[in-house]
Design a protein around this motif. Structure first.
Motif, PDB file in Angstrom:
ATOM      1  N   UNK A 167     -36.099   6.416  59.338  1.00 45.88           N
ATOM      2  CA  UNK A 167     -37.344   6.090  60.009  1.00 45.88           C
ATOM      3  C   UNK A 167     -38.353   5.502  59.028  1.00 45.88           C
ATOM      4  N   UNK A 168     -39.211   4.656  59.564  1.00 44.54           N
ATOM      5  CA  UNK A 168     -40.332   4.095  58.832  1.00 44.54           C
ATOM      6  C   UNK A 168     -41.600   4.473  59.600  1.00 44.54           C
ATOM      7  N   UNK A 169     -42.460   5.341  59.043  1.00 44.72           N
ATOM      8  CA  UNK A 169     -42.596   5.670  57.630  1.00 44.72           C
ATOM      9  C   UNK A 169     -42.095   7.057  57.212  1.00 44.72           C
ATOM     10  N   UNK A 170     -41.604   7.874  58.123  1.00 46.36           N
ATOM     11  CA  UNK A 170     -41.317   9.263  57.748  1.00 46.36           C
ATOM     12  C   UNK A 170     -40.115   9.386  56.817  1.00 46.36           C
ATOM     13  N   UNK A 171     -39.197   8.411  56.891  1.00 40.58           N
ATOM     14  CA  UNK A 171     -37.972   8.509  56.114  1.00 40.58           C
ATOM     15  C   UNK A 171     -36.929   9.421  56.725  1.00 40.58           C
ATOM     16  N   UNK A 172     -37.233  10.037  57.859  1.00 38.26           N
ATOM     17  CA  UNK A 172     -36.248  10.913  58.498  1.00 38.26           C
ATOM     18  C   UNK A 172     -34.973  10.128  58.780  1.00 38.26           C
ATOM     19  N   UNK A 173     -33.839  10.698  58.409  1.00 37.68           N
ATOM     20  CA  UNK A 173     -32.570  10.005  58.549  1.00 37.68           C
ATOM     21  C   UNK A 173     -31.572  10.889  59.282  1.00 37.68           C
TER      22      UNK A 173
END
Length: 328
Positions: A138-144
């Motif tokens: 995800x952008x911006x959380x970086x959750x992958x």
């Protein structure tokens, strides 16, 4: 202290930054985009790359090389375009979709594109949507999410934006997109972020062959410029550079973490290309960094958040360290 609206939609607004802070030291250090600051070393371009129309066979060759890099067995499922943003704007005009589920706190270009096309954008958890859009990482959380969780999200159509997946290719579902039994899965890939060549404007759709053919037809005969084709052919074939870059990005992200924590930021997310941080006085800090000629990325849904990209050369690291020291 209110953050100027010009900086809440996208990163990279250097023109607006120069206008807002005309007395800031130059050159500006742009950390607002999450683009690799050490780009792929593009080979010397032949004059024909500029002077001739791109050859259709060179475009097909680029799609074959990209397909191999993405793990896609059939290059017919891979479509090159002038950046993934062009595809984000095009797909809503080609697909008959009334209701689209998108997170309100992810890359905003997706919701904007579907709204312009007349679709209703609903919460990502809405099970009645005709299409779900996921940004992974995800952008911006970086959750992958790992591939298994991505594929389990819905039985219906799913569009996955993998703009930052090059930092961890194991997360990608591109090899399955549009394959038999996965016709409802489509994937967007971005060239410029990981390879540090955003100005090339190169991106890809991976989809079932019929949709891929419709997109090719809509894009026309010359969807990608000659220099971008040259850059993509070289970069996607260079697996050794990609492997070295992933290691360096991990080291640089850890180095950035140290600086940010020392400055009093809480790291709440990110990838190895950017860090998402929180501070109660984030608007003041954004402004102070801008006055020092350093552009970061604030967000409209939470004024305590800022995203930092990676500095490149050592002088940029020292400049950021000095500016962060002055925040405390």
């Amino acid at each position: 202290m209110a953050t100027p609206a010009a900086f809440l939609g996208h990163g990279g607004r250097l023109g607006a930054a120069r206008a807002a802070w005309p007395n800031a030291p130059t050159p500006w250090l742009d950390l607002s985009t999450g683009i690799n600051p050490r780009p792929y070393p593009v080979p010397v371009l032949a004059p024909e790359a500029w002077s001739r129309l791109p050859d259709p066979e060179s475009l097909r060759a680029l799609e074959r090389v990209a397909a191999k890099a993405f793990g896609v067995a059939d290059p017919a499922r891979v479509v090159a375009a002038a950046g993934s943003e062009a595809l984000i704007r095009l797909l809503p005009r080609l697909l008959t979709t009334a209701r689209v589920a998108i997170s309100a706190r992810t890359y905003g270009g997706h919701a904007d594109a579907w709204k312009v096309a007349g679709a209703e954008v609903v919460d990502a958890r809405n099970s009645t949507a005709d299409l779900r859009v996921l940004v992974n990482p995800d952008n911006p959380s970086g959750q992958a999410l790992p591939p298994g969780q991505v594929l389990a999200l819905t039985d219906g159509p799913l569009l996955v934006d993998e703009a930052f997946v090059e930092v961890d290719p194991a997360l990608s579902v591109a090899p399955l997109a549009g394959a038999p039994g996965r016709e409802r899965l489509a994937v967007l890939r971005s060239f410029g972020k990981f390879h540090g060549l955003a100005g090339a404007r190169l991106g890809f759709l991976v989809a079932e062959p019929a949709l891929a053919a419709r997109v090719r037809q809509a894009l026309g005969d010359w969807p990608v410029c000659g220099p971008a084709i040259t850059a993509g052919l070289a970069a996607y074939a260079d697996a050794a550079w990609a492997a070295r870059t992933r290691l360096r990005l991990a080291d640089d992200a850890a180095r950035l973490d140290v600086l940010l924590r020392q400055a009093g930021f809480e790291i709440v997310g990110g990838t190895t290309l950017f860090r998402l941080v929180r501070a109660a006085d984030a608007p003041r800090r954004f402004e102070a960094l801008a006055r020092a000629g350093i552009l970061t990325r604030p967000f409209p849904w939470d004024e305590t958040l800022i995203r930092f990209g990676l500095p490149g050369p050592q002088p940029d690291w020292l400049r950021l360290a000095d500016a962060l020291e002055n925040l405390r």
